[in-house]
Structures are given as C-alpha cells and as structure tokens.
Scaffold this motif. Structure first.
Motif, mmCIF file in Angstrom:
data_model
loop_
_atom_site.group_PDB
_atom_site.id
_atom_site.type_symbol
_atom_site.label_atom_id
_atom_site.label_comp_id
_atom_site.label_asym_id
_atom_site.label_seq_id
_atom_site.Cartn_x
_atom_site.Cartn_y
_atom_site.Cartn_z
ATOM 1 N N PHE A 63 88.439 16.731 -64.936
ATOM 2 C CA PHE A 63 88.484 15.482 -64.173
ATOM 3 C C PHE A 63 87.160 15.223 -63.457
ATOM 4 C CE2 PHE A 63 93.394 15.459 -63.618
ATOM 5 C CZ PHE A 63 93.512 15.013 -64.923
ATOM 6 N N THR A 64 86.614 16.279 -62.836
ATOM 7 C CA THR A 64 85.346 16.131 -62.117
ATOM 8 C C THR A 64 84.210 15.771 -63.066
ATOM 9 O OG1 THR A 64 86.080 17.762 -60.483
ATOM 10 C CG2 THR A 64 83.729 17.265 -60.563
ATOM 11 N N GLY A 65 84.124 16.502 -64.183
ATOM 12 C CA GLY A 65 83.059 16.239 -65.138
ATOM 13 C C GLY A 65 83.131 14.861 -65.760
ATOM 14 N N PHE A 84 74.541 13.947 -66.818
ATOM 15 C CA PHE A 84 74.266 15.155 -67.601
ATOM 16 C C PHE A 84 75.030 16.349 -67.039
ATOM 17 C CE2 PHE A 84 71.528 18.931 -68.304
ATOM 18 C CZ PHE A 84 71.579 18.970 -69.682
ATOM 19 N N ALA A 85 75.045 16.475 -65.720
ATOM 20 C CA ALA A 85 75.807 17.555 -65.091
ATOM 21 C C ALA A 85 77.300 17.386 -65.345
ATOM 22 C CB ALA A 85 75.519 17.594 -63.595
ATOM 23 N N GLY A 86 77.786 16.150 -65.290
ATOM 24 C CA GLY A 86 79.199 15.895 -65.571
ATOM 25 C C GLY A 86 79.580 16.264 -66.989
ATOM 26 N N ALA A 87 78.701 15.957 -67.944
ATOM 27 C CA ALA A 87 78.969 16.341 -69.332
ATOM 28 C C ALA A 87 79.022 17.855 -69.479
ATOM 29 C CB ALA A 87 77.901 15.754 -70.252
ATOM 30 N N GLY A 88 78.154 18.558 -68.756
ATOM 31 C CA GLY A 88 78.179 20.010 -68.794
ATOM 32 C C GLY A 88 79.447 20.591 -68.193
ATOM 33 N N ILE A 89 79.898 20.008 -67.085
ATOM 34 C CA ILE A 89 81.139 20.474 -66.460
ATOM 35 C C ILE A 89 82.331 20.228 -67.381
ATOM 36 C CG2 ILE A 89 82.710 20.093 -64.519
ATOM 37 C CD1 ILE A 89 80.273 19.433 -62.817
ATOM 38 N N ALA A 90 82.366 19.063 -68.010
ATOM 39 C CA ALA A 90 83.455 18.772 -68.951
ATOM 40 C C ALA A 90 83.425 19.726 -70.145
ATOM 41 C CB ALA A 90 83.359 17.322 -69.429
ATOM 42 N N LEU A 91 82.221 20.070 -70.622
ATOM 43 C CA LEU A 91 82.111 21.028 -71.723
ATOM 44 C C LEU A 91 82.629 22.399 -71.300
ATOM 45 C CD1 LEU A 91 81.068 21.600 -74.601
ATOM 46 C CD2 LEU A 91 78.846 22.158 -73.579
ATOM 47 N N LEU A 92 82.290 22.818 -70.090
ATOM 48 C CA LEU A 92 82.810 24.090 -69.579
ATOM 49 C C LEU A 92 84.336 24.067 -69.495
ATOM 50 C CD1 LEU A 92 82.407 26.881 -68.273
ATOM 51 C CD2 LEU A 92 82.095 25.701 -66.079
ATOM 52 N N ALA A 93 84.879 22.935 -69.043
ATOM 53 C CA ALA A 93 86.336 22.810 -68.950
ATOM 54 C C ALA A 93 86.992 22.930 -70.323
ATOM 55 C CB ALA A 93 86.703 21.478 -68.298
ATOM 56 N N LEU A 94 86.385 22.325 -71.341
ATOM 57 C CA LEU A 94 86.959 22.414 -72.686
ATOM 58 C C LEU A 94 86.935 23.845 -73.225
ATOM 59 C CD1 LEU A 94 85.512 19.167 -74.327
ATOM 60 C CD2 LEU A 94 87.882 19.612 -73.695
ATOM 61 N N PHE A 95 85.855 24.571 -72.969
ATOM 62 C CA PHE A 95 85.802 25.967 -73.406
ATOM 63 C C PHE A 95 86.839 26.811 -72.658
ATOM 64 C CE2 PHE A 95 81.342 25.123 -74.945
ATOM 65 C CZ PHE A 95 81.625 25.389 -76.273
ATOM 66 N N LEU A 96 87.040 26.532 -71.383
ATOM 67 C CA LEU A 96 88.080 27.250 -70.642
ATOM 68 C C LEU A 96 89.459 26.911 -71.198
ATOM 69 C CD1 LEU A 96 86.814 26.983 -66.947
ATOM 70 C CD2 LEU A 96 86.780 28.982 -68.448
ATOM 71 N N TYR A 97 89.657 25.663 -71.579
ATOM 72 C CA TYR A 97 90.914 25.276 -72.210
ATOM 73 C C TYR A 97 91.135 26.046 -73.514
ATOM 74 C CZ TYR A 97 92.332 21.297 -69.301
ATOM 75 O OH TYR A 97 92.788 20.505 -68.291
ATOM 76 N N VAL A 98 90.081 26.193 -74.307
ATOM 77 C CA VAL A 98 90.199 26.934 -75.566
ATOM 78 C C VAL A 98 90.619 28.378 -75.304
ATOM 79 C CG1 VAL A 98 88.907 27.831 -77.536
ATOM 80 C CG2 VAL A 98 88.578 25.470 -76.820
ATOM 81 N N VAL A 99 89.992 28.996 -74.309
ATOM 82 C CA VAL A 99 90.340 30.382 -73.981
ATOM 83 C C VAL A 99 91.781 30.478 -73.496
ATOM 84 C CG1 VAL A 99 89.807 32.316 -72.443
ATOM 85 C CG2 VAL A 99 87.948 30.984 -73.459
ATOM 86 N N THR A 108 73.128 13.509 -74.023
ATOM 87 C CA THR A 108 72.936 13.078 -72.644
ATOM 88 C C THR A 108 71.622 13.595 -72.066
ATOM 89 O OG1 THR A 108 75.341 13.248 -72.426
ATOM 90 C CG2 THR A 108 74.104 12.914 -70.412
ATOM 91 N N ALA A 109 71.079 14.648 -72.646
ATOM 92 C CA ALA A 109 69.819 15.199 -72.149
ATOM 93 C C ALA A 109 68.619 14.324 -72.504
ATOM 94 C CB ALA A 109 69.609 16.604 -72.715
ATOM 95 N N ILE A 110 68.765 13.434 -73.488
ATOM 96 C CA ILE A 110 67.632 12.609 -73.917
ATOM 97 C C ILE A 110 67.146 11.683 -72.805
ATOM 98 C CG2 ILE A 110 66.874 10.851 -75.563
ATOM 99 C CD1 ILE A 110 68.692 12.104 -77.626
ATOM 100 N N PRO A 111 68.004 10.867 -72.166
ATOM 101 C CA PRO A 111 67.484 10.026 -71.077
ATOM 102 C C PRO A 111 66.976 10.832 -69.894
ATOM 103 C CG PRO A 111 69.876 9.899 -71.192
ATOM 104 C CD PRO A 111 69.428 10.606 -72.424
ATOM 105 N N VAL A 112 67.575 11.994 -69.615
ATOM 106 C CA VAL A 112 67.062 12.841 -68.533
ATOM 107 C C VAL A 112 65.650 13.309 -68.867
ATOM 108 C CG1 VAL A 112 67.413 14.975 -67.249
ATOM 109 C CG2 VAL A 112 69.372 13.574 -67.891
ATOM 110 N N PHE A 113 65.418 13.691 -70.117
ATOM 111 C CA PHE A 113 64.086 14.114 -70.563
ATOM 112 C C PHE A 113 63.093 12.964 -70.476
ATOM 113 C CE2 PHE A 113 61.067 14.762 -74.142
ATOM 114 C CZ PHE A 113 60.448 15.904 -73.681
ATOM 115 N N PHE A 114 63.513 11.766 -70.830
ATOM 116 C CA PHE A 114 62.631 10.599 -70.765
ATOM 117 C C PHE A 114 62.209 10.312 -69.324
ATOM 118 C CE2 PHE A 114 62.312 5.990 -70.029
ATOM 119 C CZ PHE A 114 61.231 5.688 -70.830
#
Length: 264
Positions: A44-46, A230-245, A153-159
């Motif tokens: 939810f946070t991500g 970008f941080a939100g996408a990372g948090i959501a990715l972490l949440a999905l991996f935790l869901y898988v586990v 999402t890292a592309i605009p941050v890099f730009f």
C-alpha cells in the motif's frame, strides 16, 4: 476481535482479564499472518508513493519539456500522449494492487496454521492448495513485471540527476570564469533520453539557460517526485517478493499437512 473487545471492556471496568479471555487474545494474535500483513502495508505504501508521485511528476515533466525543450507542439505530441495514457494506467495499477493485496492478505489468514487450530477440525482441501499455488504463480509473475517497471522508473531519476549535476558544473564554471562563452557548450539534450524526436528544436538547453532551469521550483519538485516514485516502486517490489515467500511457505505447509493427513 470479540475477545479483544471483551478484554478491553474488563480492563475499563477495573477487573483483571480472566484466563479464558487471555488465552482467547493469544489465539487471536497468533492467528494474524504477520508476513502477509507487513507485505500488505508495504505494498500500500509503495503503490501510494509510485502512483501519487508518479502522476504529478509526469504532469510536471510535460510542462518542463513544453516550456524549455520544445517550441513546436508536434515535437512533444508523442510524449504528451504517452503521459496522458500512462496516467490512466496508474489509476488502474492503484485499483488492481489494492484489491490484489487484500486477496493475498485474506489468503494469508486462510492458510495460517494458528487460524486452523482455532477452528479445530479444519483441514486443508485440494481446492485450497490449488488456490495457494495460483497466488504463488501470479505473484511471481507480477514481481518479475514490476522489476521491469522499477528499472524503467530509474530512467527519469537518472535524467534529472544528470541535469542537476550539469547545472552544478555550470555554476562552478560561472564563478571561476568571467566569460559566458566558456560554459555555453555544456548542454542537456532531452533527445538523447528519448523524450523528444531527433528533429525537435531546440531539444536541448545549454549554459546559463540550463542553469536557470535548475533553479526553478518546477525542476526541484519534479526531481523529488520522481525520487519518491522510484522509492515507491522499490517498496512495492519488496512487498511482492515478501508475498512470494509467504505464499510459498503457506503452500508448503498445506502440502505437508495434506500428505500427512494431519490437522492444520
């Protein structure tokens, strides 16, 4: 929930909770699937950060490109259409992940062994194990797809990071060299990042013009929004991996207890 309310009521009436109430509360707390609950909160946070900040960052990006990097509306028409449609995609992503996280949390409650002990003779069924396996596969596929979104999402941050560093170099040269022409060759070309077609004019900002862009409020706000997305996408990715586990562990427990014919 009823046990918690009863215990709270007994405390408010200046009575100590009874042993039965205490045991009921312990069972209720033990029935909570904490990995799934933490994953849901992270998801939810991500997604809130990614969708909210990403939506506003895209809108500000269109304004920056229109104001400083393109003179003809046809030069950024493709970018404007992409931003418009991707904002609608963001609405769909927010709704989908909200519902899917609720389903995963409910599946976590369903497969928690403490819940099954609470219900006594509850046994895992083949349908329940099949449902858990389906959640594992779907969540794994979503995690792989979201990994690509995270990288995108890292592309605009890099730009914007490169743009900020370029402006910093221009400011240093402006303080050390009296001539404007000494740092007029330092440019930031939006066409190199695929934001504009190669025939877009001017398509780039150079020298003090670029430095003045970096001092605007729109630049700083957009940069911070992209970092938050970008941080939100990372948090959501972490949440999905935790869901898988968590779902994989739950499925393994169901399979083991199903083969042994034990009560969950």
């Amino acid at each position: 929930m009823c046990c918690v309310l009863v215990c709270a009521a007994s405390v408010l009436m200046y009575y100590a909770p009874s042993p039965g109430c205490y045991d009921c509360c312990i069972r209720c707390l033990g029935a909570v699937p904490y990995p799934s609950l933490v994953s849901t909160l992270l998801c939810f946070t991500g997604m809130a950060l990614f969708c909210g900040c990403g939506h506003e960052a895209l809108a500000n990006t269109e304004v920056l490109v229109e104001t400083y990097f393109a003179r003809n509306i046809q030069d950024y028409a493709i970018l404007a259409s992409f931003i418009k449609y991707f904002q609608y995609v963001i609405y769909g992503l927010a709704s989908f992940f909200f519902l899917y996280c609720i389903l995963l949390l409910a599946e976590g409650f369903y497969t928690t062994s403490a819940v099954k002990q609470t219900f006594g003779e509850f046994r895992s069924t083949r349908c329940g194990r099949c449902l858990s396996l389906t959640f594992i596969i779907v969540t794994y596929v979503l995690a792989v797809i979201w990994l690509a979104v995270f990288a995108f999402t890292a592309i605009p941050v890099f730009f914007f990071f490169n743009m900020a560093q370029t402006c910093h170099n221009i400011n240093i040269l402006a303080e050390t060299t009296p001539s404007i022409n000494q740092h007029g060759w330092i440019c930031m070309d939006a066409r190199q990042y695929g934001l504009l077609p190669w025939n877009a004019m001017p398509g780039k900002a150079c020298g003090m013009t670029l430095a003045s862009i970096c001092k605007t409020k729109e630049f700083f706000v957009t940069y911070d929004l992209y970092i938050a997305a970008f941080a939100g996408a990372g948090i959501a990715l972490l949440a999905l991996f935790l869901y898988v586990v968590a779902t994989t562990y739950n499925y393994a427990v169901l399979r083991f207890l199903g083969r042994k014919g034990l009560r969950c």
